[in-house]
Design a protein around this motif. Structure first.
Motif, mmCIF file in Angstrom:
data_model
loop_
_atom_site.group_PDB
_atom_site.id
_atom_site.type_symbol
_atom_site.label_atom_id
_atom_site.label_comp_id
_atom_site.label_asym_id
_atom_site.label_seq_id
_atom_site.Cartn_x
_atom_site.Cartn_y
_atom_site.Cartn_z
ATOM 1 N N ASP A 236 -26.721 -4.974 20.559
ATOM 2 C CA ASP A 236 -26.363 -4.819 21.969
ATOM 3 C C ASP A 236 -25.330 -5.839 22.432
ATOM 4 N N ARG A 237 -24.994 -6.791 21.562
ATOM 5 C CA ARG A 237 -23.902 -7.723 21.840
ATOM 6 C C ARG A 237 -22.689 -7.232 21.051
ATOM 7 N N PRO A 238 -21.694 -6.638 21.695
ATOM 8 C CA PRO A 238 -20.598 -5.972 20.972
ATOM 9 C C PRO A 238 -19.929 -6.837 19.912
ATOM 10 N N ALA A 239 -19.573 -8.080 20.244
ATOM 11 C CA ALA A 239 -18.877 -8.938 19.284
ATOM 12 C C ALA A 239 -19.764 -9.264 18.089
ATOM 13 N N GLU B 283 -24.603 4.202 1.227
ATOM 14 C CA GLU B 283 -25.594 4.105 2.296
ATOM 15 C C GLU B 283 -25.032 3.334 3.488
ATOM 16 N N GLU B 284 -24.295 2.257 3.208
ATOM 17 C CA GLU B 284 -23.708 1.455 4.278
ATOM 18 C C GLU B 284 -22.704 2.273 5.083
ATOM 19 N N ALA B 285 -21.914 3.092 4.392
ATOM 20 C CA ALA B 285 -20.894 3.899 5.073
ATOM 21 C C ALA B 285 -21.508 4.953 5.992
ATOM 22 N N ALA B 286 -22.797 5.237 5.816
ATOM 23 C CA ALA B 286 -23.463 6.240 6.653
ATOM 24 C C ALA B 286 -24.212 5.621 7.832
ATOM 25 N N THR B 287 -24.122 4.294 7.979
ATOM 26 C CA THR B 287 -24.868 3.631 9.051
ATOM 27 C C THR B 287 -24.072 3.604 10.351
ATOM 28 N N ASP B 288 -24.789 3.351 11.447
ATOM 29 C CA ASP B 288 -24.133 3.234 12.749
ATOM 30 C C ASP B 288 -23.202 2.025 12.788
ATOM 31 N N ARG B 289 -23.593 0.923 12.128
ATOM 32 C CA ARG B 289 -22.762 -0.283 12.192
ATOM 33 C C ARG B 289 -21.423 -0.086 11.497
ATOM 34 N N PHE B 290 -21.387 0.755 10.443
ATOM 35 C CA PHE B 290 -20.128 0.973 9.738
ATOM 36 C C PHE B 290 -19.078 1.581 10.661
ATOM 37 N N ARG B 291 -19.512 2.385 11.624
ATOM 38 C CA ARG B 291 -18.584 3.037 12.548
ATOM 39 C C ARG B 291 -17.925 2.027 13.488
ATOM 40 N N LEU B 292 -18.483 0.825 13.566
ATOM 41 C CA LEU B 292 -17.894 -0.210 14.413
ATOM 42 C C LEU B 292 -16.685 -0.882 13.766
ATOM 43 N N LEU B 293 -16.513 -0.698 12.470
ATOM 44 C CA LEU B 293 -15.416 -1.349 11.763
ATOM 45 C C LEU B 293 -14.078 -0.736 12.146
ATOM 46 N N SER B 294 -13.055 -1.543 12.059
ATOM 47 C CA SER B 294 -11.702 -1.036 12.298
ATOM 48 C C SER B 294 -11.314 -0.074 11.172
ATOM 49 N N ARG B 295 -10.280 0.702 11.423
ATOM 50 C CA ARG B 295 -9.820 1.641 10.396
ATOM 51 C C ARG B 295 -9.421 0.903 9.120
ATOM 52 N N ARG B 296 -8.802 -0.262 9.275
ATOM 53 C CA ARG B 296 -8.381 -1.046 8.105
ATOM 54 C C ARG B 296 -9.586 -1.498 7.289
ATOM 55 N N GLU B 297 -10.648 -1.967 7.977
ATOM 56 C CA GLU B 297 -11.845 -2.428 7.261
ATOM 57 C C GLU B 297 -12.543 -1.274 6.564
ATOM 58 N N ARG B 298 -12.615 -0.114 7.195
ATOM 59 C CA ARG B 298 -13.223 1.050 6.537
ATOM 60 C C ARG B 298 -12.404 1.465 5.322
ATOM 61 N N TRP B 299 -11.076 1.404 5.443
ATOM 62 C CA TRP B 299 -10.201 1.767 4.335
ATOM 63 C C TRP B 299 -10.423 0.831 3.149
ATOM 64 N N LYS B 300 -10.568 -0.477 3.414
ATOM 65 C CA LYS B 300 -10.830 -1.447 2.347
ATOM 66 C C LYS B 300 -12.164 -1.160 1.667
#
Length: 372
Positions: A274-277, A315-332
């Protein structure tokens, strides 16, 4: 008037004397130093010598031998004969969390300090941390880690300079600020390990390490300390020597340790989401650490472990927290696990940059000594 002035002087003297007595009483608080030991014979003597060489003398040193199979117990027994403040608590092997918990149960001090058996500390560390706790009212004090290799080129125990300033630079944080920085790149990594932490035992209460975890248990423990409302203070000196070698609990790799690390990140993320940062920070930690572990498994030829880490990555890529990553971080993340040859040059470049910074910091330390 003369009588009134005399009474005023006596009152001031009385308060000054009382304050001095209070400071003296506080600076004799007993500190229980908890050292879990498992097969660290090669480093143990140096570790203990760094404790016995402290400028602050009111401590008890609890050596918890967790069923070592080398000569660690014999080394402990010899050290106990040298100094009455050293106590040996032998026990069957049950893991580092159980060993630290045994130390907490046996501790008699007003404060507890955690030290790993392959690490060491500057002679003034206890004195500085305790003084900062008293000056700020913080229940948790820490310092900056100095990362050293398995064999340090010089003896970092012989480093006490009588001209060292006692006006140490530090940062005090109330509880909310400490929690914020715990989940940030600002000072977070100064909190994530338990080594070098001084904690007021009264504020600790019944909190103990999670014995079900073999990795990440110390990060969760510190987080729970802050959850209890503790204020914190950081001493800006590299006065805790953290030794890097293959047998560190944090350096060893197994499926169980990788799973425990991921449970640690997930636990904290769930409570901080609940703390965005903070939520973004722990999402980044989870992906980056999985990538780091995966590269190490590939470089070590650990095929079974590599396959297991790819499964964790999916499994990590399917979590809610993974969606918070920037496009660059997901690409890496995707590149590391499913196009490893393309990711590897990127990883090597990042590693080279980090190693260059480490070498530069080591060069500066050699020039300045411990005290920077």
């Amino acid at each position: 008037q003369k009588k009134a002035r005399c009474l005023g002087v006596l009152t001031i003297f009385k308060h000054a004397l009382g304050a001095a007595c209070m400071r003296r009483r506080r600076m004799t608080d007993l500190i229980s130093i908890i050292v879990p030991i498992y097969n660290t014979e090669a480093y143990l003597t140096r570790c203990v010598r760094s404790v016995l060489g402290q400028t602050y003398h009111s401590f008890e040193l609890l050596l918890i031998d967790d069923g070592s199979q080398d000569g660690s117990r014999e080394v402990c027994q010899a050290l106990c004969r040298e100094d009455s403040r050293v106590r040996l608590l032998p026990r069957p092997h049950q893991g580092v969390s159980a060993a630290r918990n045994a130390g907490l149960e046996a501790a008699r001090g007003a404060y507890v300090f955690f030290l790993d058996s392959d690490d060491a500390m500057h002679p003034r560390l206890l004195e500085a941390l305790l003084e900062l706790c008293h000056a700020t009212g913080a229940a948790l004090a820490t310092e900056v880690y100095r990362h050293v290799e398995a064999v340090e080129p010089r003896d970092f125990l012989d480093c006490l300079n009588e001209e060292d300033s006692r006006r140490w630079e530090y940062t005090y944080m109330d509880n909310q600020e400490a929690l914020r920085q715990f989940s940030s790149r600002e000072n977070g990594y100064n909190f994530h390990g338990i080594g070098g932490k001084l904690v007021r035992r009264e504020a600790l209460g019944g909190l103990r390490f999670d014995e079900a975890l073999g990795n990440g248990e110390d990060t969760i423990f510190v987080y729970r300390l802050l959850e209890r409302g503790m204020d914190a203070v950081i001493l800006w000196e590299e006065w805790y020597a953290y030794r890097k070698h293959g047998t560190n609990a944090s350096q060893s790799m197994s499926m169980a340790s990788c799973a425990d690390s991921r449970r640690c990140w997930a636990y904290i993320w769930e409570r901080e989401k609940d703390r965005p940062a903070a939520a973004v920070f722990w999402a980044q930690v989870a992906s980056a650490q999985l990538r780091r572990l995966y590269v190490r498994s590939r470089q070590g030829g650990r095929r079974e472990l590599s396959a297991y880490l790819r499964r964790l990555a999916r499994e990590e890529a399917a979590t809610d927290r993974f969606r918070l990553l920037s496009r660059r971080e997901r690409w890496k993340h995707y590149l590391a696990f499913w196009c490893y040859p393309l990711y590897l040059p990127m990883h090597r470049f990042s590693t080279w940059q980090w190693q260059r910074r480490e070498r530069e910091q080591a060069r500066r330390r050699e020039e300045r000594g411990w005290n920077g």
